[in-house]
Design an enzyme around this catalytic site. Structure first.
Site, PDB file in Angstrom:
ATOM      1  N   ASN A 130      18.831  -8.538   5.583  1.00 39.08           N
ATOM      2  CA  ASN A 130      17.681  -8.264   5.088  1.00 39.08           C
ATOM      3  C   ASN A 130      16.789  -9.816   5.275  1.00 39.08           C
ATOM      4  O   ASN A 130      17.308 -10.827   4.903  1.00 39.08           O
ATOM      5  CB  ASN A 130      17.796  -8.212   3.716  1.00 39.08           C
ATOM      6  CG  ASN A 130      16.592  -7.329   3.135  1.00 39.08           C
ATOM      7  OD1 ASN A 130      15.117  -7.640   3.718  1.00 39.08           O
ATOM      8  ND2 ASN A 130      16.601  -6.594   2.060  1.00 39.08           N
ATOM      9  N   SER A 163       0.763  -1.198  -0.153  1.00 36.26           N
ATOM     10  CA  SER A 163       0.019  -0.068   0.133  1.00 36.26           C
ATOM     11  C   SER A 163       0.851   1.225   0.242  1.00 36.26           C
ATOM     12  O   SER A 163       2.022   1.140   0.332  1.00 36.26           O
ATOM     13  CB  SER A 163      -0.936   0.003   1.165  1.00 36.26           C
ATOM     14  OG  SER A 163       0.015  -0.026   2.383  1.00 36.26           O
ATOM     15  N   ASP A 172      13.065   3.607   1.973  1.00 34.61           N
ATOM     16  CA  ASP A 172      12.009   3.677   3.086  1.00 34.61           C
ATOM     17  C   ASP A 172      12.667   3.316   4.321  1.00 34.61           C
ATOM     18  O   ASP A 172      12.411   3.638   5.413  1.00 34.61           O
ATOM     19  CB  ASP A 172      10.673   2.940   2.985  1.00 34.61           C
ATOM     20  CG  ASP A 172      10.808   1.551   2.399  1.00 34.61           C
ATOM     21  OD1 ASP A 172      11.944   0.863   2.481  1.00 34.61           O
ATOM     22  OD2 ASP A 172       9.728   1.045   2.185  1.00 34.61           O
ATOM     23  N   GLY A 188       5.582  -1.036  10.830  1.00 36.70           N
ATOM     24  CA  GLY A 188       4.293  -1.424  11.206  1.00 36.70           C
ATOM     25  C   GLY A 188       4.386  -2.810  12.023  1.00 36.70           C
ATOM     26  O   GLY A 188       3.211  -3.141  12.749  1.00 36.70           O
TER      27      GLY A 188
END
Length: 483
Positions: free
Chosen positions: A292, A13, A233, A398
């Site tokens: 990662n 999103s 980000d 999040g």
């Protein structure tokens, strides 16, 4: 206080948030959220960048008057422009399988150890370097005259100006983290034309102003400058880590988990390569030394396969499942592709001789235990490889809304976890813009403002880390080692 628009694009999103920054105030309001739905076409998996751009314009219209606009997004993917500046097709999605087997082709020219010594980049099939190698010989690349990473492409459409922001460029596997410039020798040996890239920009650099067409579309009154923020980000999220000292590790938790340390210089040892840590560039000359991991993608894909049940109820049920019954390697590339995630997790457990999770609650607990285990392992290895001890782990993004994951991470790390802010990427985006207007100071000053203004939750570790180490032993040798 001044208002700034932060465009923050994630893998599932996008949203536009308005941040209001003052000397002792920092407030964030989400004004528009829109879906990011990749599209599978005959030639492969593609990002619907036109839909994303439409969402950006809708968000700027909803934002109202702002002092500046900044864009951050996921890394590695790019759009190609022709000689007229027109987009040559929708950008390829990093989960497209076109890079399978490409690493071996690259290593035949630049061996893996030499590539790491020059770029400090992890071995991952999704890097821009591997994508460009896979695209060699295609008509699209042959006609391209410019390559813009996703946030730079959207900035170009807003302003008409082209640039390549440095923190995102550092994920391409084409940047030398020591010089903070292109790895010219690597590009030359692999016949990659660095002239395709626009000039490098630093976080905080001006990136143009909204064009008259964009002003008309959004109803904003010009001039409205656009700022090149830390456009990866994760770089923006790490800039928004509310640390009060230097002895911290961070976890940027979302679709991916990025776990590591903030350093002054890269770690380019062979041991670091074997552990598959990467050296990405951050704000103010910092290096994001990290591993990662697949992150909450494992749970997101599982929930999608189950028909999107209520996540809160699912997490409550998962908390009742005995811990560490079964774990999988959250860094394993076998989980990169979409589809059949619960079945693939079950297959990995079966292959490892562990109990096979069957119910959604059991699979969810397996995922969260596996992520926490991978978080703990990465924090421990980062400290050893960089010779830097930590007292606390800051978890942002999040994933901080998932209390069970935060607690399990504290248990696995053996040190407290401070969770928050959840909107770290957008906050970092806004703070870089605000710094350009003189409203905040250096990175230390930014973090002091975050500590004063953001809600944080502290999780203390329970028990010792012995059971976690035993669970890691059940996974055997990591598939992430050198090849």
């Amino acid at each position: 206080m001044e208002a700034f628009a932060a465009v923050d694009l994630g893998a599932s999103s996008g949203r536009v948030m308005v941040g209001r920054v003052g000397r002792d105030r920092l407030e964030m309001t989400e004004v528009h959220r829109f879906a990011n739905r990749p599209v599978r076409v005959p030639e492969g998996l593609r990002w619907d960048l036109l839909a994303l751009y439409g969402g950006v314009l809708d968000g700027l219209r909803a934002a109202g008057p702002v002092a500046s606009v900044g864009i951050d997004s996921w890394a590695v993917d790019y759009g190609l422009l022709d000689a007229d500046g027109a987009l040559l097709g929708n950008p390829v999605h990093y989960r497209d399988p076109r890079t399978q087997g490409v690493a071996e082709k690259v290593w035949a020219t630049v061996p893996a150890a030499e590539l790491y010594a020059a770029t400090g980049s992890q071995d991952t099939p999704i890097s821009t370097l591997y994508q460009l190698t896979a695209a060699a010989g295609t008509a699209q690349l042959a006609h391209a005259r410019r390559l813009l990473l996703v946030p730079d492409l959207l900035t170009y459409w807003l302003t008409g100006t082209q640039g390549t922001e440095l923190t995102n460029a550092s994920t391409t596997q084409l940047i030398d983290p020591r010089t903070r410039d292109w790895a010219y020798g690597v590009a030359e040996r692999l016949r990659i034309d660095l002239g395709l890239f626009a000039p490098l920009r630093q976080p905080g650099d001006p990136a143009g102003v909204l064009t008259p067409e964009v002003l008309e579309e959004t109803g904003l009154a010009g001039p409205v400058p656009v700022t090149a923020v830390a456009s990866h980000d994760t770089a923006s999220a790490v800039a928004a880590v509310p640390a009060t000292g230097e002895r911290f590790a961070y976890i940027s938790s979302g679709t991916w988990s990025l776990v590591g340390l903030e350093l002054d210089a890269p770690v380019l040892s062979e041991e670091s390569r074997a552990a598959n840590f990467t050296n990405e560039l951050g704000l103010d000359g910092t290096v994001r030394y990290l591993r990662n991991l697949m992150g909450l993608w494992l749970l997101q894909e599982s929930v999608r396969a189950w028909g999107d049940p209520d996540l809160g109820a699912l997490l409550l049920d998962a908390a009742k499942v005995p811990g560490l019954r079964s774990v999988v390697d959250a860094g394993d590339a076998r989980f990169l592709a979409p589809g059949r995630m619960p079945e693939r997790i079950a297959e990995a457990c079966r292959a490892g001789g562990q109990p096979v999770p069957v119910t959604p609650a059991e699979v969810t607990r397996c995922v969260l235990d596996s992520l926490a285990l991978a978080h703990g392992e990465a924090v421990l290895e980062a400290q050893r490889l960089a010779d830097r001890a930590v007292d606390v782990v800051h978890m942002v993004g999040g994933g901080t809304r998932n209390a069970l994951l935060c607690q399990l991470t504290a248990d696995a790390c053996g040190v407290p976890v401070v969770a928050g802010p959840a909107e770290a990427a957008a906050l970092g985006n806004v703070l870089v813009q605000g710094r350009g207007r003189g409203l905040v100071g250096d990175l230390v000053g930014m973090r002091r403002l975050l500590v004063r203004t953001q809600a944080l939750t502290r999780y203390e570790p329970r028990g010792d880390v012995g059971p976690w180490r035993a669970a890691r032993g059940r996974l055997g040798a990591s598939p992430r080692g050198p090849r």
